[in-house]
Write an enzyme that holds these catalytic residues in place. Structure first.
Site, PDB file in Angstrom:
ATOM      1  N   THR A 436      -0.504   4.312  -2.624  1.00 34.50           N
ATOM      2  CA  THR A 436      -0.867   3.913  -3.985  1.00 34.50           C
ATOM      3  C   THR A 436      -0.823   5.172  -4.843  1.00 34.50           C
ATOM      4  OG1 THR A 436      -2.336   2.261  -3.068  1.00 34.50           O
ATOM      5  CG2 THR A 436      -2.616   2.787  -5.409  1.00 34.50           C
ATOM      6  N   LYS A 511      -0.023  -3.134  -8.169  1.00 39.33           N
ATOM      7  CA  LYS A 511      -1.132  -2.656  -7.327  1.00 39.33           C
ATOM      8  C   LYS A 511      -2.300  -2.165  -8.192  1.00 39.33           C
ATOM      9  CE  LYS A 511      -3.351  -0.786  -3.873  1.00 39.33           C
ATOM     10  NZ  LYS A 511      -3.976  -1.555  -2.827  1.00 39.33           N
ATOM     11  N   LYS A 586      -9.845   6.551  -7.308  1.00 41.33           N
ATOM     12  CA  LYS A 586      -8.472   7.002  -7.565  1.00 41.33           C
ATOM     13  C   LYS A 586      -7.652   5.868  -8.203  1.00 41.33           C
ATOM     14  CE  LYS A 586      -4.549   6.933  -4.791  1.00 41.33           C
ATOM     15  NZ  LYS A 586      -3.857   7.016  -3.530  1.00 41.33           N
TER      16      LYS A 586
HETATM   17  P1  NAD Z   1      -5.558   8.763   4.883  1.00 40.90           P
HETATM   18  O1  NAD Z   1      -6.155   9.915   4.180  1.00 40.90           O
HETATM   19  O2  NAD Z   1      -6.249   8.195   6.076  1.00 40.90           O
HETATM   20  O3  NAD Z   1      -4.041   9.109   5.311  1.00 40.90           O
HETATM   21  C1  NAD Z   1      -3.184   9.941   4.611  1.00 40.90           C
HETATM   22  C2  NAD Z   1      -2.443  10.798   5.630  1.00 40.90           C
HETATM   23  O4  NAD Z   1      -1.466  11.574   4.967  1.00 40.90           O
HETATM   24  C3  NAD Z   1      -3.354  11.770   6.363  1.00 40.90           C
HETATM   25  O5  NAD Z   1      -3.252  11.568   7.771  1.00 40.90           O
HETATM   26  C4  NAD Z   1      -2.845  13.130   5.942  1.00 40.90           C
HETATM   27  O6  NAD Z   1      -2.956  14.120   6.965  1.00 40.90           O
HETATM   28  C5  NAD Z   1      -1.409  12.824   5.615  1.00 40.90           C
HETATM   29  N1  NAD Z   1      -0.812  13.810   4.728  1.00 40.90           N
HETATM   30  C6  NAD Z   1      -1.321  14.365   3.602  1.00 40.90           C
HETATM   31  N2  NAD Z   1      -0.432  15.203   3.060  1.00 40.90           N
HETATM   32  C7  NAD Z   1       0.663  15.188   3.846  1.00 40.90           C
HETATM   33  C8  NAD Z   1       1.918  15.857   3.800  1.00 40.90           C
HETATM   34  N3  NAD Z   1       2.240  16.713   2.834  1.00 40.90           N
HETATM   35  N4  NAD Z   1       2.806  15.610   4.802  1.00 40.90           N
HETATM   36  C9  NAD Z   1       2.496  14.736   5.810  1.00 40.90           C
HETATM   37  N5  NAD Z   1       1.327  14.087   5.893  1.00 40.90           N
HETATM   38  C10 NAD Z   1       0.413  14.308   4.910  1.00 40.90           C
HETATM   39  O7  NAD Z   1      -5.376   7.628   3.780  1.00 40.90           O
HETATM   40  P2  NAD Z   1      -5.082   6.068   3.999  1.00 40.90           P
HETATM   41  O8  NAD Z   1      -6.350   5.329   3.960  1.00 40.90           O
HETATM   42  O9  NAD Z   1      -4.157   5.897   5.163  1.00 40.90           O
HETATM   43  O10 NAD Z   1      -4.314   5.744   2.641  1.00 40.90           O
HETATM   44  C11 NAD Z   1      -2.947   6.086   2.436  1.00 40.90           C
HETATM   45  C12 NAD Z   1      -2.497   5.478   1.136  1.00 40.90           C
HETATM   46  O11 NAD Z   1      -2.674   4.061   1.195  1.00 40.90           O
HETATM   47  C13 NAD Z   1      -3.266   5.947  -0.092  1.00 40.90           C
HETATM   48  O12 NAD Z   1      -2.377   6.102  -1.151  1.00 40.90           O
HETATM   49  C14 NAD Z   1      -4.251   4.810  -0.349  1.00 40.90           C
HETATM   50  O13 NAD Z   1      -4.622   4.720  -1.688  1.00 40.90           O
HETATM   51  C15 NAD Z   1      -3.449   3.621   0.078  1.00 40.90           C
HETATM   52  N6  NAD Z   1      -4.238   2.467   0.536  1.00 40.90           N
HETATM   53  C16 NAD Z   1      -5.294   2.610   1.360  1.00 40.90           C
HETATM   54  C17 NAD Z   1      -6.002   1.475   1.747  1.00 40.90           C
HETATM   55  C18 NAD Z   1      -7.181   1.602   2.686  1.00 40.90           C
HETATM   56  O14 NAD Z   1      -7.886   0.597   2.865  1.00 40.90           O
HETATM   57  N7  NAD Z   1      -7.399   2.737   3.326  1.00 40.90           N
HETATM   58  C19 NAD Z   1      -5.640   0.207   1.301  1.00 40.90           C
HETATM   59  C20 NAD Z   1      -4.517   0.092   0.504  1.00 40.90           C
HETATM   60  C21 NAD Z   1      -3.820   1.235   0.110  1.00 40.90           C
END
Ligand code: NAD
Length: 639
Positions: A436, A511, A586
């Protein structure tokens, strides 16, 4: 915790079986992951050898995981088991024919499926706890995974003896019979593995090996040759009876436990292999004739029931030990008429690079791998995901991929990762961002990708970590029709619904609007619960009414913020985040940024943003689920 850990360590491609509580029983996914890794390393000049080992002291691998085969087989579905065996046997042949050294370390039990992984390589190491056996006849199969090849090459009639009795071999016997090569005390294994990885050179393994312990089977060879030399199972049984000695009696007792049809066919397979020079492919092909029919026409289902499901150990086999009709054996061993064993490399449907293996990305990538795609993952943090191969950089994960999926925290990180992967991607590949992020970043990345000849999609998701694990996410997709169509099979695996919302950026727009509604309704739901408390209304009654009345919403019905009420949700887990309050903040900020840019009036969105800002930045909301607004309101008074 993942069932198998695949990585490169120095000059070694390393495979570690990691289900110690299940004695490292081999699942279908583990077989596919091993095969993928072996193909990948075959032509990688940086990988000089493959090292296979396993976690836990009790077993390298005690067999194949047959629970799913039993479940599908008893339901009359024999195709799953047949596919499992075909894919597993192809992997076994690949280990046996691998052009680089394959070193395996076989502690504790190595049986059945474990032999297929651990006993076909070039350097098979055993120690004092090693116990190797082919016990398949006890569950209505024949020694398979290429085991019949090893048995056919064993000295004298030891192969027949081991295949029919399932006798366990210690280190000395395993080396004598040809299931292992080198004996090394287990205390030295870790040091040797480190040295092998660092040098990529197997020659010093031989210098470290020690004299193996005695091989009792060598001393029994003459007796075994005399007793197990018969052409048919009946001949062996007669010889054992006629001998009547202690050894023969004990062997006969073992035969009485096993499926007669299996033993008769196992003997026949070993004999047929010895007619020419035994060869792994021929062995696997003969084994598959039997195993592919074993559920429908053999004793496999009954064998599993008695040994593993009911554990009554009194299987009702189809035949008596004395009388297995030749016609029944012939029916099991005639050439396969349906789908045949194929030893060629099976191209997985797509090669997918997956960058960002966090709460959402890891289960999404796992689902793609489970569905049979080749998934190469990368995350800044060290993360291992079942069935997903770990790359060392984002660009490595993206190289040659048909689709690169990104699941990252925010737009700035997405832009940085995109700048790295776009030049590495092949022309015409899809760059599928599921994070997102702000509409502006999504559109900027899409423009760069298009300029590089790629097909960009922005496809943020809703459904949370539960939906990611269950493969029930909803995707809101922006980008071209062609890109959307290419990615559609992946949406089907990771989600239950995908909506094509138009051009690049429109997925993020959808979204952001959705999550603005979510933020507002969660606050409203929490406010209402806190008010209901103060009015003396029971929470369950509140839920029962609202969830079926006009106040219902996803926040109330699917993600109820009150602990112990409604479906399981983070409220029941002390508000440990499924969707963290800071991620909601966010998204709300993204909505206000977009509202500002497009001059849209969003008063409730604005109020929700301010409330989540206060909660996360000034109060205790950071690190808690976004539904933890309820305890916040509970603790407050008006004004
Ligand atoms: P998270 O923080 O668990 O995962 C993000 C991952 O990205 C981490 O493992 C981090 O180490 C990795 N990362 C960061 N920078 C990086 C880079 N430069 N290269 C490689 N890896 C890198 O977050 P999440 O909960 O998995 O969410 C991910 C996305 O999905 C976000 O944009 C969030 O808004 C969206 N989202 C989350 C949910 C939820 O319920 N958690 C629901 C819908 C959407």
């Amino acid at each position: 915790m993942t069932d198998i850990h695949i990585r490169q360590d120095g000059h070694a491609g390393r495979i570690t079986l990691n289900r110690p509580k299940a004695l490292n029983a081999l699942t279908y996914e583990m077989c596919l992951a091993i095969e993928d890794a072996l193909w990948r390393w075959r032509d990688d000049a940086g990988v000089k050898l493959v090292l296979i080992d396993a976690e836990g002291e009790k077993a390298f691998c005690a067999g194949g995981d047959i629970a799913e085969m039993y479940a599908t087989g008893t339901a009359g579905d024999f195709a799953y088991g047949q596919r499992f065996w075909r894919d597993e046997y192809r992997m076994n042949a690949l280990v046996a024919e691998y052009p680089k050294p394959v070193v395996s370390f076989l502690q504790g039990f190595t049986m059945g499926g474990g032999v297929g992984v651990g006993c076909h390589g070039s350097h098979r190491v055993v120690g004092d706890t090693s116990k190797i056996a082919m016990p398949e006849c006890g569950i209505g199969l024949v020694p398979d995974v290429g085991g019949s090849y090893l048995l056919a090459r064993a000295p004298g009639r030891l192969g027949e003896y081991l295949g029919l009795t399932a006798e366990r071999m210690g280190a000395g016997d395993a080396i004598h019979v040809g299931f292992a090569d080198l004996y090394l005390p287990e205390a030295e294994w870790e040091g040797v593995k480190t040295a092998l990885s660092a040098s990529g050179d197997v020659t010093h393994l031989k210098t470290r090996a020690q004299t193996p312990p005695d091989a009792p089977l060598a001393a029994q060879q003459a007796q075994i040759d005399a007793l197990f030399g018969g052409a048919q199972l009946g001949d062996v049984v007669n010889a054992l009876r006629a001998d009547g000695g202690e050894f023969a009696q004990s062997a006969l007792d073992k035969l009485r436990r096993n499926a007669p049809l299996s033993m008769a066919c196992a003997l026949e397979i070993i004999h047929r292999l010895r007619e020419g020079t035994p060869n792994i492919r021929k062995a696997l092909e003969l084994e598959y004739r039997f195993t592919s029919r074993s559920m429908e026409h053999g004793d496999f289902i009954e064998g599993i029931r008695a040994a593993i499901i009911d554990k009554d150990r009194s299987p009702k086999w189809r035949h008596d030990l004395e009388s297995v009709p030749a016609v029944d054996m012939a029916a099991m061993l005639r050439p396969v008429t349906g789908e045949k064993l194929d030893f060629e490399r099976q191209e997985r449907a797509m090669k997918i690079g997956f960058i960002g293996l966090g709460n959402m990305g890891a289960p999404m990538a796992k689902n793609l791998a489970r569905a049979g795609h080749e998934v190469i993952g990368y995350d800044m943090a060290t993360v291992a995901v079942d069935g997903v191969w770990s790359a060392r950089s984002a660009s490595e994960a993206a190289t040659d991929a048909d689709i690169v999926v990104t699941m990252l925290p925010n737009g700035d990180i997405l832009r940085a990762v995109a700048a790295e992967v776009i030049p590495a991607m092949k022309s015409g590949a899809v760059l599928l961002d599921c994070s997102t992020v702000d509409v502006e970043s999504a559109r900027a990345v899409a423009a760069d990708a298009e300029a590089a000849g790629l097909l960009p999609l922005d496809a943020p998701v809703s459904g949370g970590i539960g939906g990611a694990a269950a493969g029930t996410l909803t995707f809101m997709v922006g980008g071209s029709e062609a890109a959307y169509k290419t990615a559609l099979p992946l949406f089907d695996i990771m989600g239950q619904k995908a909506v094509h919302c138009g051009a690049s950026g429109n997925g993020q727009a959808a979204k952001i609007c959705n999550n603005m509604i979510l933020g507002v309704t969660m606050i409203a739901t929490c406010e209402a619960f806190a008010l209901a408390d103060k009015l003396g209304l029971d929470r369950q009654a509140m839920f029962d009414v609202v969830s079926t009345s006009s106040g219902y919403s996803w926040s109330m019905n699917a993600y109820c913020p009150a602990p112990g009420i409604g479906p399981q949700s983070p409220a029941d887990n002390d508000y440990t985040p499924g969707f963290a309050a800071e991620l909601m903040l966010k998204d709300l900020r993204l909505s206000q940024q977009a509202a500002e840019a497009s001059d849209a009036d969003t008063p409730l969105g604005q109020a929700a943003t301010e409330l989540y800002r206060t909660f996360v930045e000034d109060e205790d909301g950071k690190g808690r689920d976004f539904s933890a607004m309820l305890p916040r309101f509970e603790a407050r008074k008006r004004g």
